[in-house]
Scaffold this motif. Structure first.
Motif, mmCIF file in Angstrom:
data_model
loop_
_atom_site.group_PDB
_atom_site.id
_atom_site.type_symbol
_atom_site.label_atom_id
_atom_site.label_comp_id
_atom_site.label_asym_id
_atom_site.label_seq_id
_atom_site.Cartn_x
_atom_site.Cartn_y
_atom_site.Cartn_z
ATOM 1 N N GLU A 122 0.821 -1.208 0.000
ATOM 2 C CA GLU A 122 0.000 0.000 0.000
ATOM 3 C C GLU A 122 0.861 1.267 0.000
ATOM 4 O O GLU A 122 0.432 2.324 -0.465
ATOM 5 C CB GLU A 122 -0.923 0.017 1.223
ATOM 6 N N LEU A 123 2.070 1.159 0.560
ATOM 7 C CA LEU A 123 2.935 2.330 0.703
ATOM 8 C C LEU A 123 4.159 2.298 -0.210
ATOM 9 O O LEU A 123 4.971 3.220 -0.182
ATOM 10 C CB LEU A 123 3.414 2.450 2.162
ATOM 11 N N LYS A 124 4.292 1.242 -1.001
ATOM 12 C CA LYS A 124 5.546 1.067 -1.760
ATOM 13 C C LYS A 124 5.841 2.239 -2.688
ATOM 14 O O LYS A 124 6.998 2.654 -2.820
ATOM 15 C CB LYS A 124 5.523 -0.256 -2.538
ATOM 16 N N ARG A 125 4.799 2.794 -3.321
ATOM 17 C CA ARG A 125 5.054 3.905 -4.239
ATOM 18 C C ARG A 125 5.375 5.191 -3.484
ATOM 19 O O ARG A 125 6.063 6.062 -3.999
ATOM 20 C CB ARG A 125 3.857 4.110 -5.170
ATOM 21 N N ASN A 126 4.867 5.334 -2.255
ATOM 22 C CA ASN A 126 5.217 6.502 -1.442
ATOM 23 C C ASN A 126 6.706 6.529 -1.145
ATOM 24 O O ASN A 126 7.317 7.599 -1.054
ATOM 25 C CB ASN A 126 4.435 6.493 -0.129
ATOM 26 N N PHE A 127 7.288 5.336 -0.976
ATOM 27 C CA PHE A 127 8.720 5.245 -0.670
ATOM 28 C C PHE A 127 9.570 5.038 -1.923
ATOM 29 O O PHE A 127 10.790 4.928 -1.817
ATOM 30 C CB PHE A 127 8.965 4.107 0.320
ATOM 31 N N GLY A 128 8.930 4.974 -3.077
ATOM 32 C CA GLY A 128 9.667 4.836 -4.326
ATOM 33 C C GLY A 128 10.033 3.411 -4.694
ATOM 34 O O GLY A 128 10.734 3.184 -5.690
ATOM 35 N N PHE A 129 9.572 2.423 -3.888
ATOM 36 C CA PHE A 129 9.920 1.034 -4.183
ATOM 37 C C PHE A 129 9.382 0.623 -5.553
ATOM 38 O O PHE A 129 8.262 0.979 -5.912
ATOM 39 C CB PHE A 129 9.331 0.080 -3.131
ATOM 40 N N PRO A 130 10.160 -0.144 -6.314
ATOM 41 C CA PRO A 130 9.632 -0.671 -7.577
ATOM 42 C C PRO A 130 8.480 -1.637 -7.296
ATOM 43 O O PRO A 130 8.412 -2.231 -6.214
ATOM 44 C CB PRO A 130 10.822 -1.412 -8.192
ATOM 45 N N ASP A 131 7.578 -1.793 -8.253
ATOM 46 C CA ASP A 131 6.440 -2.697 -8.059
ATOM 47 C C ASP A 131 6.893 -4.119 -7.762
ATOM 48 O O ASP A 131 6.238 -4.854 -7.004
ATOM 49 C CB ASP A 131 5.541 -2.689 -9.306
ATOM 50 N N ASP A 132 8.015 -4.516 -8.346
ATOM 51 C CA ASP A 132 8.510 -5.884 -8.162
ATOM 52 C C ASP A 132 9.633 -5.952 -7.115
ATOM 53 O O ASP A 132 10.554 -6.748 -7.248
ATOM 54 C CB ASP A 132 8.996 -6.458 -9.493
ATOM 55 N N TYR A 133 9.535 -5.104 -6.069
ATOM 56 C CA TYR A 133 10.614 -5.062 -5.070
ATOM 57 C C TYR A 133 10.821 -6.414 -4.384
ATOM 58 O O TYR A 133 11.937 -6.753 -3.969
ATOM 59 C CB TYR A 133 10.330 -3.981 -4.017
ATOM 60 N N LEU A 134 9.749 -7.216 -4.267
ATOM 61 C CA LEU A 134 9.887 -8.535 -3.631
ATOM 62 C C LEU A 134 10.769 -9.467 -4.459
ATOM 63 O O LEU A 134 11.416 -10.368 -3.915
ATOM 64 C CB LEU A 134 8.514 -9.178 -3.444
ATOM 65 N N LEU A 135 10.799 -9.255 -5.766
ATOM 66 C CA LEU A 135 11.620 -10.078 -6.650
ATOM 67 C C LEU A 135 12.937 -9.408 -6.994
ATOM 68 O O LEU A 135 13.952 -10.073 -7.175
ATOM 69 C CB LEU A 135 10.855 -10.358 -7.954
ATOM 70 N N ARG A 136 12.924 -8.069 -7.049
ATOM 71 C CA ARG A 136 14.106 -7.335 -7.479
ATOM 72 C C ARG A 136 15.081 -7.063 -6.335
ATOM 73 O O ARG A 136 16.291 -7.049 -6.539
ATOM 74 C CB ARG A 136 13.693 -5.990 -8.112
ATOM 75 N N ILE A 137 14.563 -6.840 -5.115
ATOM 76 C CA ILE A 137 15.407 -6.392 -4.009
ATOM 77 C C ILE A 137 15.588 -7.452 -2.924
ATOM 78 O O ILE A 137 16.715 -7.797 -2.564
ATOM 79 C CB ILE A 137 14.825 -5.108 -3.392
ATOM 80 N N VAL A 138 14.487 -7.962 -2.390
ATOM 81 C CA VAL A 138 14.545 -8.860 -1.219
ATOM 82 C C VAL A 138 15.423 -10.091 -1.453
ATOM 83 O O VAL A 138 16.288 -10.398 -0.614
ATOM 84 C CB VAL A 138 13.118 -9.263 -0.774
#
Length: 386
Positions: A122-138
């Motif tokens: 719900e807040l990922k775009r507020n913090f600038g996280f990419p939509d696929d942060y679970l696959l791209r970052i974590v």
């Protein structure tokens, strides 16, 4: 809370950007990055928009290209818009470590160093996280994060912090105090005439600052110390967002995880020198006052810079659309033998007003109350309006 025209202006400018950004994302998710106008129309309610999607999209010709094929209208992003999309993706790739730190900070401020994935989304775009942060970052940082599911339900999937990084556990207030060589404290941005508010702020600020990363379990509910910690927590969360603002309802979804009071809005309204609360568009939003100079952000994240380019492209298209309709209306008046309206220089607000008028005409088949139109042009062009 007394309205601040500059901050209200910042919210209205961001609102149009956010709506068009969501439309942009809808188009990008479609096959070949093309979608029908009917598909966007079905999404209008969730975008908090009314009227016809085609009318809205045509107001931004520099961003959206509307065309007809086989008796149906479609929409895709313009080449200039696609260039900005590529620039935005490039910045996201270069800011991976920034996102890692932001995610770590969020988890470190939560009570169990764990947050529900759906809530973070719900807040990922507020913090600038990419939509696929679970696959791209974590997955790249298994030394810091892991995805867990203790109940087996899909909705119960959580992101958990594995290792505590003391370098991340430093708030924006503490960083600024270290830079100044002073004790951590909040800033108050209120006119000197607000005597009572200043007195309450000075009393509140006289007690020691409590870091949002400190253990809150030792603090008593409803105590001054807990209030201090909650204010510090909201301040830190806002400092981490791109636009230094958040919806209060979204913040409220994290009451249990962050230990917020039941009436979070009451806490925020008690500190008007630190936070500004607005109900624009019937959505309660809290902004960090110190982050703005007038209606402009003081420090802009690289993602904000590229998003501002998107806003400028929107405005360019809106001006082009309004100018075209203005000339069309003049041509109609000439044919009817009506005196020509003398054009004058227009501001961005004028473009918005004309756009609303044109949109209203489009939604109602071009039929508009004559007195309404007359009043509008008199406000816009003065006594020269006919």
């Amino acid at each position: 809370m007394k309205k601040d025209p500059d901050l209200e202006s910042a919210l209205s400018r961001n609102h149009r950007w956010m709506v068009n950004n969501q439309i942009k994302n809808i188009i990008l998710r479609c096959p070949d990055q093309v979608t029908s106008i009917n598909h966007i129309q079905k999404k209008f309610k969730s975008l908090d928009l009314q009227g016809k999607a085609a009318n809205w999209l045509k107001k931004y010709p520099c961003c959206f290209e509307v065309y007809r094929e086989n008796y149906e209208y479609f929409c895709r992003l313009t080449k200039r818009m696609m260039f900005l999309v590529e620039e935005e993706e490039s910045i996201k790739d270069s800011q991976e470590l920034v996102f890692v730190e932001r995610l770590a900070k969020l988890l470190m401020m939560s009570r169990n160093q764990r947050l529900n994935v759906s809530k973070v989304n719900e807040l990922k775009r507020n913090f600038g996280f990419p939509d696929d942060y679970l696959l791209r970052i974590v997955p790249k940082h298994t030394d810091m994060f892991r995805v867990v599911n203790y109940t087996g339900k899909r909705s119960s999937m959580d992101i958990e912090l594995i290792s505590w990084n003391p370098d991340c556990a430093v708030s924006a207030v503490e960083k600024l105090a270290k830079k100044k060589g002073s004790e951590p404290s909040f800033s108050c941005l209120l006119p000197a005439t607000w005597v009572k508010s200043w007195e309450r702020f000075l009393e509140f600020n006289s007690t020691p600052y409590i870091s949002p990363y400190a253990d809150s379990s030792v603090l008593s509910e409803g105590s001054v110390e807990m209030d201090k910690r909650n204010v510090a927590l909201v301040h830190e969360l806002l400092s981490m967002t791109l636009w230094k603002k958040l919806s209060i309802s979204k913040l409220g979804h994290f009451k249990r995880e962050f230990g917020f009071p039941e009436k979070l809005n009451v806490l925020l309204l008690k500190h008007p020198g630190i936070f500004y609360v607005s109900n624009k568009y019937k959505i309660y939003t809290v902004l960090l006052r110190e982050a703005y100079n007038g209606s402009e952000l003081i420090e802009k994240d690289p993602l904000v810079v590229v998003k501002n380019k998107f806003g400028e492209l929107m405005q360019e298209g809106l001006h082009e659309y309004n100018r075209r309709h203005y000339l069309m209306n003049l041509e109609k008046k000439k044919k009817k033998g009506v005196a020509k309206v003398r054009p004058i220089g227009r501001s961005r607000d004028d473009d918005e007003k004309i756009s609303q008028l044109n949109n209203q005409e489009g939604n109602f088949g071009g039929i508009l109350d004559a007195e309404e139109r007359k009043r509008f042009y008199k406000v816009l062009f003065g006594d020269d309006a006919k």
